[in-house]
Every structure is written in C-alpha cells, then in structure tokens.
Design an enzyme around this catalytic site. Structure first.
Site, PDB file in Angstrom:
ATOM      1  CG  PHE A  98      -1.780   2.400  -1.552  1.00 50.97           C
ATOM      2  CD1 PHE A  98      -2.452   3.303  -0.742  1.00 50.97           C
ATOM      3  CD2 PHE A  98      -2.486   1.765  -2.558  1.00 50.97           C
ATOM      4  CE1 PHE A  98      -3.800   3.566  -0.935  1.00 50.97           C
ATOM      5  CE2 PHE A  98      -3.833   2.017  -2.753  1.00 50.97           C
ATOM      6  CZ  PHE A  98      -4.496   2.923  -1.947  1.00 50.97           C
ATOM      7  CG  ASP A 146       3.164   3.486  -5.841  1.00 53.48           C
ATOM      8  OD1 ASP A 146       2.945   4.543  -6.459  1.00 53.48           O
ATOM      9  OD2 ASP A 146       2.256   2.696  -5.513  1.00 53.48           O
ATOM     10  CE1 TYR A 173      -6.085   8.007  -7.971  1.00 58.74           C
ATOM     11  CE2 TYR A 173      -5.833   6.742 -10.001  1.00 58.74           C
ATOM     12  CZ  TYR A 173      -5.868   6.800  -8.622  1.00 58.74           C
ATOM     13  OH  TYR A 173      -5.685   5.648  -7.887  1.00 58.74           O
ATOM     14  CE  LYS A 174      -2.820   8.601  -5.284  1.00 58.00           C
ATOM     15  NZ  LYS A 174      -4.156   8.428  -4.691  1.00 58.00           N
ATOM     16  NE  ARG A 195      -4.905  10.699   2.702  1.00 57.27           N
ATOM     17  CZ  ARG A 195      -4.600  10.100   1.549  1.00 57.27           C
ATOM     18  NH1 ARG A 195      -3.421   9.531   1.405  1.00 57.27           N
ATOM     19  NH2 ARG A 195      -5.460  10.066   0.552  1.00 57.27           N
TER      20      ARG A 195
END
Length: 423
Positions: A129, A208, A233-234, A383
């Site tokens: 990321f 990560d 939050y995912k 995605r």
C-alpha cells in the site's frame, strides 16, 4: 475451470445452502436493491454498533461523564485488542488498538530500526500500500542514518515478487515489511515462509494485515511474526476512520521503544512525573488519549466475525470468489475484462480485481446508474470486495450482469473524463 450456470436461480441455490446467510441480518441495509461490493474498503454498519453508539453518547458520556474512564474506557485498547488477537493467531497481551495504521507502522518501523543498529536495508515491494511506502520514506529521511529502501517489483502487477524478495534478503537487512494481502490484486503472501527467510538473515518482519484481518485465517505466533499492524474499518466493520491495531510479539515488547512517547504509555501516568518512563508490556506503545467513541464501536464488528468463525468465513470467501471468477470467464472476458487477481485461491484474499481499458468509467456507471458499489484503483482495476458476512451469491451474479451491461450499452462513455476525489 468448472462451468457454472449463467442464471440467477443457480445463485439462489448457492445462497439457500449457505449456513452464514443469516449473518446479513446483523447489519444495517437501508438500500436492499444496491449491490455493495466495497467491504474491503469500508465494512457495513453492524446493528449492534447503532445501539452501542446511542449508549456511548447518552449514558456513558451524557450520564456517567468522567466516571466512564474507570467503568471500561481505560481498558478498551487492550480488551478489543485481545479479541482481535483471536483472529490473527496472537496472544491476548500482544495486540492493542491505537491510532491509525500509518501511525502504528511509523512507531514499529522506527522501533525496529533502532533495535537493528548496524543493519541498513529495508525491504518491501511495489504491491505494498503506497501509504506504507510513504511511512518508510519518511522514517529514512527522519532518522538520517543512511538506511535504504529496496523494493522488489512484481513481474505482472498481480503476484508478489517472492523470488526477488528472497534474493534481496541479506545480513544487512534490518526489516522486511509487506502487505499480507496486496491492495490492488489481492495477492496473499505466504507469511510463514517469508518470515522464516527474513529471520534466517537476522531481519525483523512487519506485516500489514489491513486487507486480510477478518477475511483470511492468520497465525502470527505460528508464523513467528515479529510485528504487525492493521486497520479496523474494512472486514472488521469498525466504522470509517476507526482506530487501528498493532501487534508486538511478547518477547520483543520490553526490547522495543515507542518513538512517540506519550502519557498513555507512561508508568504510573497519574503521578505526572516530568520524565518519561514506559510502562511494562504492550501498553507502552500507546501515546495519547484514545478516541473512545470510535474505539468502542470497533467491538461489535469483531464480535460478529468471532461468532461466525474465521475458517467458515474463509471457506465461503473462496467459494464466492471462485464463483465470481467463473462468471468472469464466461460472461465478462469476451467483453474485454481481464482477471487482475491470482487465479489460485490459496494465493488470493477476499477481493477480486477485474481490469478493463474503460475501468474508471465502468466503475462510475455502476455506482451512478446500475446500483452496484465497487471501487476503482488505477490504472484499470475494478475491485470487487467479497465480504462473506453479508455478500450473497445473488449479489455476485447481479454485479456480473451489470458489469456486462455497462460495456454492452457503453454506459461508461459519459464518465471517461470524470475522476472523483475518492474512487
């Protein structure tokens, strides 16, 4: 590849056999006709979080006021961290909730490099990321000690460059840091094998977990991982901008020093000593006062994943991503869509990326006209996040049909020059 029927009734059969289908009812869904495939960026709102938010504001804050700190607030980072630990193969005292993923990564990178004096190389890859790479660049600049970042480059932009990473590891390597599941393609690294390779040359590892926690089984202890970070939050459904978590293996906790020392990590913090003395254990990696409202709201989503069971969620995720890829092969490949995720489910997380030259326009047409909500990552990745707690097989079938419709009807043309701030 197995051929599946191209009809909605087959999707309905799969949903009827799904023993996790009832979990959908645990989430707020005010647009039942909208197909939500972006839980890999922002999870849905658990119904229990609504009730908790009301209690937090009206009773805990409104009624109990400052007394709330001794009635559960103070221990929230550790209590919720201990629950997350059950999802990532860690001991309860090895995970704590704090700050953001980037801030936690900064803390751990600086701490690791200081503990690895004399070693100058940091290894990562071009699939990581970008924010993680920005943190690494900032740390190198801040420390000014001559550290270098060595990036391994993926040959196809999909699969992790494992062999190149292995070739870069040497006795000058201080740190290997990677995303467990890469954010664009969804490639899933073999955490145990790469951690062992790093340890063989004396390097530390930071993983990560942002795109894997709550979606794939993780065994940090079994893999020998040193350090890890992740967001809430995912797939954890903790709410937009929810605080993140960090993991430090127990035997490293007293060895590492938090570079952002603050009073929440101070020993005997209410003595208000003028000199910093870190407390014992993982709490030393706290810094400032935690945001209680957003922190507390992480817990309902974590509880739902624990109730469902990560192994069951992974099994459903594989079944659903395989179904999606089979539909892509039959329905979407002839329309110019490419598969930009690994075909092997053992090397794939819980989102599937499809490429198309008109990808951004298609994404915007899906959102604005066709009632499907995915996301887009440049240059061409649409995605599709599969969140087994609330994604149905029918959702996947309808989404594929609308992806086809966006191309057949050229819905994307009007959006080709539009690029929203958030994609």
């Amino acid at each position: 590849m197995m051929t599946v029927p191209l009809d909605r009734s087959y999707a309905d059969q799969l949903d009827a056999a799904d023993d996790l289908a009832g979990m959908q009812q645990a989430f707020v869904n005010l647009e039942p006709d909208m197909i939500y495939l972006d839980g890999n960026s922002l999870g849905r709102l658990p119904r229990a979080a609504v009730d908790l938010a009301d209690d937090l504001v009206r009773r805990q804050w409104g009624e109990r006021l400052i007394r709330g700190w001794n009635e559960g607030w103070f221990d929230l980072p550790e209590r919720i961290g201990a629950k997350i630990a059950r999802l990532i193969g860690a001991a309860p005292d090895e995970v704590i909730v704090a700050d953001s993923t980037s801030v936690n990564l900064f803390k751990l990178v600086v701490a690791a490099l200081r503990a690895q004096r004399g070693r100058m190389r940091i290894i990562s890859d071009d699939l990581n990321f970008p924010s993680d790479l920005y943190i690494l660049q900032g740390v190198v600049d801040l420390l000014g000690s001559g550290h270098e970042i060595a990036l391994a480059y993926s040959a196809d932009g999909i699969h992790g460059p494992v062999e190149t990473i292995l070739s870069l590891l040497d006795h000058n390597t201080a740190l290997l840091t990677l995303s467990h599941v890469t954010f664009k393609s969804g490639f899933l690294y073999d955490m145990k094998a790469l951690t062992a390779a790093a340890h063989a040359v004396g390097a530390l590892t930071i993983w990560d977990l942002s795109h894997s926690v709550g979606a794939v089984p993780i065994d940090l202890n079994g893999s020998g991982v040193d350090l890890a970070v992740g967001c809430c939050y995912k797939y954890l459904n903790g709410g937009p901008g929810a605080p993140a978590f960090l993991y430090i293996r127990r035997d490293l906790q007293e060895r590492l020093i938090n570079p952002i020392s603050g009073w929440m990590g101070q020993r005997d913090l209410f003595n208000f000593d003028l000199d910093y003395a870190p407390t014992a254990g993982l709490r030393r990696f706290l810094t400032g006062t935690p945001p209680i409202m957003s922190l507390a709201l992480i817990e309902p989503g974590v509880d739902l994943i624990l109730a469902a069971g990560i192994e069951r969620l992974r099994a459903k995720s594989i079944a659903q991503t395989e179904y999606l890829i089979e539909l892509w092969q039959q329905r979407l490949a002839p329309l110019g869509y490419t598969l930009n995720s690994p075909r092997d489910p053992a090397r794939r997380g819980s989102h599937v990326s499809l490429g198309h030259p008109a990808g951004l326009g298609i994404d915007l047409a899906l959102i604005n006209e066709l009632n499907v909500l995915p996301d887009f990552r440049a240059p061409d990745n649409i995605r599709l996040g599969i969140t087994p707690l609330y994604t149905s097989f029918r959702d996947i079938y309808i989404a594929v049909e609308r992806l086809a419709q966006a191309v057949i009807e050229q819905r994307y043309l009007k959006y080709q020059s539009n690029r929203p701030t958030v994609t």
